[in-house]
Write a protein that holds these residues in place. Structure first.
Motif, mmCIF file in Angstrom:
data_model
loop_
_atom_site.group_PDB
_atom_site.id
_atom_site.type_symbol
_atom_site.label_atom_id
_atom_site.label_comp_id
_atom_site.label_asym_id
_atom_site.label_seq_id
_atom_site.Cartn_x
_atom_site.Cartn_y
_atom_site.Cartn_z
ATOM 1 N N MET A 183 1.785 -5.159 -9.845
ATOM 2 C CA MET A 183 0.375 -4.847 -9.739
ATOM 3 C C MET A 183 -0.476 -6.036 -10.211
ATOM 4 O O MET A 183 -1.583 -6.225 -9.732
ATOM 5 C CB MET A 183 0.063 -3.605 -10.566
ATOM 6 C CG MET A 183 -1.212 -2.944 -10.209
ATOM 7 S SD MET A 183 -1.196 -2.027 -8.670
ATOM 8 C CE MET A 183 -0.125 -0.680 -9.052
ATOM 9 N N TYR A 241 0.658 -6.428 -3.232
ATOM 10 C CA TYR A 241 0.592 -5.116 -2.583
ATOM 11 C C TYR A 241 1.988 -4.668 -2.141
ATOM 12 O O TYR A 241 2.365 -3.507 -2.311
ATOM 13 C CB TYR A 241 -0.377 -5.159 -1.406
ATOM 14 C CG TYR A 241 -0.636 -3.818 -0.773
ATOM 15 C CD1 TYR A 241 -1.372 -2.848 -1.446
ATOM 16 C CD2 TYR A 241 -0.158 -3.516 0.488
ATOM 17 C CE1 TYR A 241 -1.621 -1.605 -0.873
ATOM 18 C CE2 TYR A 241 -0.399 -2.278 1.075
ATOM 19 C CZ TYR A 241 -1.129 -1.329 0.384
ATOM 20 O OH TYR A 241 -1.367 -0.110 0.965
ATOM 21 N N ALA A 295 3.832 -3.516 -5.187
ATOM 22 C CA ALA A 295 3.311 -2.231 -5.675
ATOM 23 C C ALA A 295 3.783 -1.070 -4.800
ATOM 24 O O ALA A 295 3.964 0.048 -5.302
ATOM 25 C CB ALA A 295 1.791 -2.272 -5.731
ATOM 26 N N ARG A 296 3.990 -1.320 -3.522
ATOM 27 C CA ARG A 296 4.452 -0.253 -2.626
ATOM 28 C C ARG A 296 5.905 0.139 -2.891
ATOM 29 O O ARG A 296 6.332 1.224 -2.505
ATOM 30 C CB ARG A 296 4.280 -0.680 -1.167
ATOM 31 C CG ARG A 296 2.817 -0.720 -0.755
ATOM 32 C CD ARG A 296 2.641 -1.125 0.672
ATOM 33 N NE ARG A 296 3.096 -0.044 1.547
ATOM 34 C CZ ARG A 296 3.220 -0.159 2.850
ATOM 35 N NH1 ARG A 296 2.926 -1.291 3.440
ATOM 36 N NH2 ARG A 296 3.625 0.861 3.575
ATOM 37 N N ASP A 333 7.210 0.712 -5.835
ATOM 38 C CA ASP A 333 7.207 1.719 -6.905
ATOM 39 C C ASP A 333 5.780 2.262 -7.040
ATOM 40 O O ASP A 333 5.072 1.949 -7.998
ATOM 41 C CB ASP A 333 7.678 1.080 -8.216
ATOM 42 C CG ASP A 333 7.845 2.108 -9.318
ATOM 43 O OD1 ASP A 333 8.024 3.308 -8.999
ATOM 44 O OD2 ASP A 333 7.786 1.718 -10.497
ATOM 45 N N PRO A 334 5.344 3.067 -6.062
ATOM 46 C CA PRO A 334 3.936 3.476 -6.029
ATOM 47 C C PRO A 334 3.560 4.464 -7.135
ATOM 48 O O PRO A 334 4.380 5.280 -7.554
ATOM 49 C CB PRO A 334 3.789 4.135 -4.654
ATOM 50 C CG PRO A 334 5.160 4.587 -4.296
ATOM 51 C CD PRO A 334 6.109 3.626 -4.953
ATOM 52 N N TRP A 364 1.240 7.418 -7.400
ATOM 53 C CA TRP A 364 0.461 8.319 -6.558
ATOM 54 C C TRP A 364 -0.714 8.873 -7.346
ATOM 55 O O TRP A 364 -0.556 9.332 -8.462
ATOM 56 C CB TRP A 364 1.332 9.465 -6.046
ATOM 57 C CG TRP A 364 2.551 8.968 -5.337
ATOM 58 C CD1 TRP A 364 3.816 8.926 -5.832
ATOM 59 C CD2 TRP A 364 2.624 8.419 -4.030
ATOM 60 N NE1 TRP A 364 4.679 8.384 -4.910
ATOM 61 C CE2 TRP A 364 3.967 8.055 -3.791
ATOM 62 C CE3 TRP A 364 1.683 8.175 -3.032
ATOM 63 C CZ2 TRP A 364 4.395 7.478 -2.598
ATOM 64 C CZ3 TRP A 364 2.102 7.609 -1.845
ATOM 65 C CH2 TRP A 364 3.438 7.270 -1.633
ATOM 66 N N ASN A 402 -4.953 6.592 2.328
ATOM 67 C CA ASN A 402 -3.960 6.107 1.376
ATOM 68 C C ASN A 402 -4.242 6.661 -0.007
ATOM 69 O O ASN A 402 -5.381 6.977 -0.338
ATOM 70 C CB ASN A 402 -3.958 4.573 1.365
ATOM 71 C CG ASN A 402 -3.477 4.015 2.687
ATOM 72 O OD1 ASN A 402 -2.298 4.016 2.971
ATOM 73 N ND2 ASN A 402 -4.413 3.561 3.510
ATOM 74 N N THR A 457 -2.416 5.649 -3.339
ATOM 75 C CA THR A 457 -1.769 5.086 -4.521
ATOM 76 C C THR A 457 -2.756 4.220 -5.291
ATOM 77 O O THR A 457 -3.828 3.868 -4.780
ATOM 78 C CB THR A 457 -0.548 4.223 -4.140
ATOM 79 O OG1 THR A 457 -0.995 3.036 -3.487
ATOM 80 C CG2 THR A 457 0.431 4.998 -3.268
ATOM 81 N N ALA A 497 -2.350 1.110 -5.983
ATOM 82 C CA ALA A 497 -2.463 -0.164 -5.257
ATOM 83 C C ALA A 497 -3.457 -0.043 -4.106
ATOM 84 O O ALA A 497 -4.254 -0.960 -3.860
ATOM 85 C CB ALA A 497 -1.095 -0.601 -4.740
ATOM 86 N N ASP A 498 -3.430 1.086 -3.396
ATOM 87 C CA ASP A 498 -4.384 1.314 -2.304
ATOM 88 C C ASP A 498 -5.809 1.359 -2.836
ATOM 89 O O ASP A 498 -6.725 0.776 -2.246
ATOM 90 C CB ASP A 498 -4.077 2.626 -1.579
ATOM 91 C CG ASP A 498 -2.719 2.639 -0.919
ATOM 92 O OD1 ASP A 498 -2.317 1.599 -0.356
ATOM 93 O OD2 ASP A 498 -2.048 3.681 -0.981
#
Length: 193
Positions: A1, A56, A59-60, A62-63, A65, A121, A123, A125-126
């Protein structure tokens, strides 16, 4: 992240210099020259973009939520990006009515793109990526429009022919992205499949 945050900070800061530190930018261009300034700007922007992509992607893996999104929001996002692509094309094609009316269609396209992706989206990260671009583009659009009014910037001439070119290019680019590129690049097929 961390890489995502650093990349966003660098990329958005580089793209905010003219908006929030125009005097400094003008002095730097006078000091080093336009070409050197543009090269430096491009290198920093590219470095930020690379950090965003890597961060990004990491981060995807290990998202974290934040909320649930219904599957139909993907379709809504895909549909909302159509006008974003039309605005993008209007920014690239000279002499369009959208550019004359909006003045900064690229910033409007980024706003719509970011909003559409925030809807679909869910998460952290999103939220950082698309929320960061949304906040930046809203601020950049407001500052740019205010600067245009202050400077008395006139609307450029526009032609329907150029509008038609922008619409065709925008629809084609949107279709190619949605149908052929989005799934291989980002792992999500906007219209299923």
């Amino acid at each position: 992240m961390t890489l995502l945050i650093l990349g966003l900070a660098l990329f958005l800061a580089v793209h905010s210099v003219r908006l929030f530190a125009d005097g400094w930018r003008t002095r730097q261009i006078a000091r080093v020259g336009t070409l050197q300034y543009r090269i430096g700007h491009s290198v920093l922007a590219l470095a930020g973009l690379v950090l965003i992509v890597i961060g990004y992607a990491q981060a995807r893996l290990d998202p974290l939520w934040l909320w649930q999104t219904p599957i139909w929001t993907r379709h809504l996002a895909a549909l909302l990006t159509l006008p974003a692509f039309l605005l993008l094309a209007a920014a690239c094609v000279p002499g369009t009515h959208l550019k004359a009316r909006i003045s900064h269609p690229l910033l409007a396209a980024v706003k719509l793109w970011a909003l559409a992706h925030l809807l679909a989206n869910n998460t952290l990260a999103d939220l950082l990526l698309f929320g960061g671009f949304l906040v930046w583009s809203v601020a950049a659009f407001a500052v740019s429009r205010r600067r245009d009014r202050r400077e008395g910037k006139a609307r450029p001439a526009a032609a329907v022919r150029n509008d038609a070119i922008a619409v065709v290019l925008g629809v084609l680019a949107w279709g190619v992205m949605a149908r052929f590129l989005h799934a291989p690049l980002f792992g999500v097929a906007p219209f299923g499949g």
